[in-house]
Design a protein around this motif. Structure first.
Motif, mmCIF file in Angstrom:
data_model
loop_
_atom_site.group_PDB
_atom_site.id
_atom_site.type_symbol
_atom_site.label_atom_id
_atom_site.label_comp_id
_atom_site.label_asym_id
_atom_site.label_seq_id
_atom_site.Cartn_x
_atom_site.Cartn_y
_atom_site.Cartn_z
ATOM 1 N N HIS A 132 19.035 -36.225 -17.593
ATOM 2 C CA HIS A 132 18.029 -37.286 -17.684
ATOM 3 C C HIS A 132 18.395 -38.227 -18.820
ATOM 4 O O HIS A 132 18.717 -37.801 -19.917
ATOM 5 C CB HIS A 132 16.652 -36.684 -17.921
ATOM 6 C CG HIS A 132 15.573 -37.696 -18.082
ATOM 7 N ND1 HIS A 132 15.156 -38.485 -17.039
ATOM 8 C CD2 HIS A 132 14.856 -38.082 -19.151
ATOM 9 C CE1 HIS A 132 14.209 -39.297 -17.466
ATOM 10 N NE2 HIS A 132 14.010 -39.070 -18.752
ATOM 11 N N ARG A 133 18.368 -39.512 -18.555
ATOM 12 C CA ARG A 133 18.664 -40.511 -19.577
ATOM 13 C C ARG A 133 17.426 -41.359 -19.806
ATOM 14 O O ARG A 133 16.848 -41.897 -18.875
ATOM 15 C CB ARG A 133 19.833 -41.386 -19.146
ATOM 16 C CG ARG A 133 21.111 -40.588 -19.010
ATOM 17 C CD ARG A 133 22.260 -41.476 -18.621
ATOM 18 N NE ARG A 133 23.387 -40.664 -18.247
ATOM 19 C CZ ARG A 133 24.449 -40.499 -19.010
ATOM 20 N NH1 ARG A 133 24.522 -41.103 -20.160
ATOM 21 N NH2 ARG A 133 25.441 -39.740 -18.619
ATOM 22 N N ILE A 134 17.056 -41.480 -21.061
ATOM 23 C CA ILE A 134 15.868 -42.240 -21.429
ATOM 24 C C ILE A 134 16.274 -43.663 -21.784
ATOM 25 O O ILE A 134 17.243 -43.868 -22.516
ATOM 26 C CB ILE A 134 15.162 -41.583 -22.629
ATOM 27 C CG1 ILE A 134 14.749 -40.164 -22.285
ATOM 28 C CG2 ILE A 134 13.961 -42.397 -23.074
ATOM 29 C CD1 ILE A 134 14.216 -39.391 -23.476
#
Length: 75
Positions: free
Chosen positions: A27-29
């Protein structure tokens, strides 16, 4: 002589693991870096405003030039 199935299966699994499907990707914010300036904020600027008023509306400038202290750059 045929090749044993276990090593062939292990090799196929190892090579298949190189390309992860989307649901297994990390997951990349989305991180906002710097000042986010909207059109509404810009429309509130008026000629003759003090530095403090501009800083209150837009935040501190991202870039400051030591040779041009009166120039503020918002990227």
């Amino acid at each position: 002589m045929p090749m044993p199935r276990a090593p062939t299966l292990a090799l196929a699994l190892l090579l298949g693991a190189c390309a992860l499907p989307d649901f297994m990707a990390p997951h990349r914010i989305d991180i906002q870096q710097g000042n986010y300036i909207t059109q509404e904020m810009v429309s509130q600027l008026k000629p003759g405003m003090s530095k403090e008023q501009v800083r209150y509306l837009l935040g501190t400038p991202l870039l400051t030039d030591i040779f041009h202290a009166e120039r503020w750059d918002y990227v």
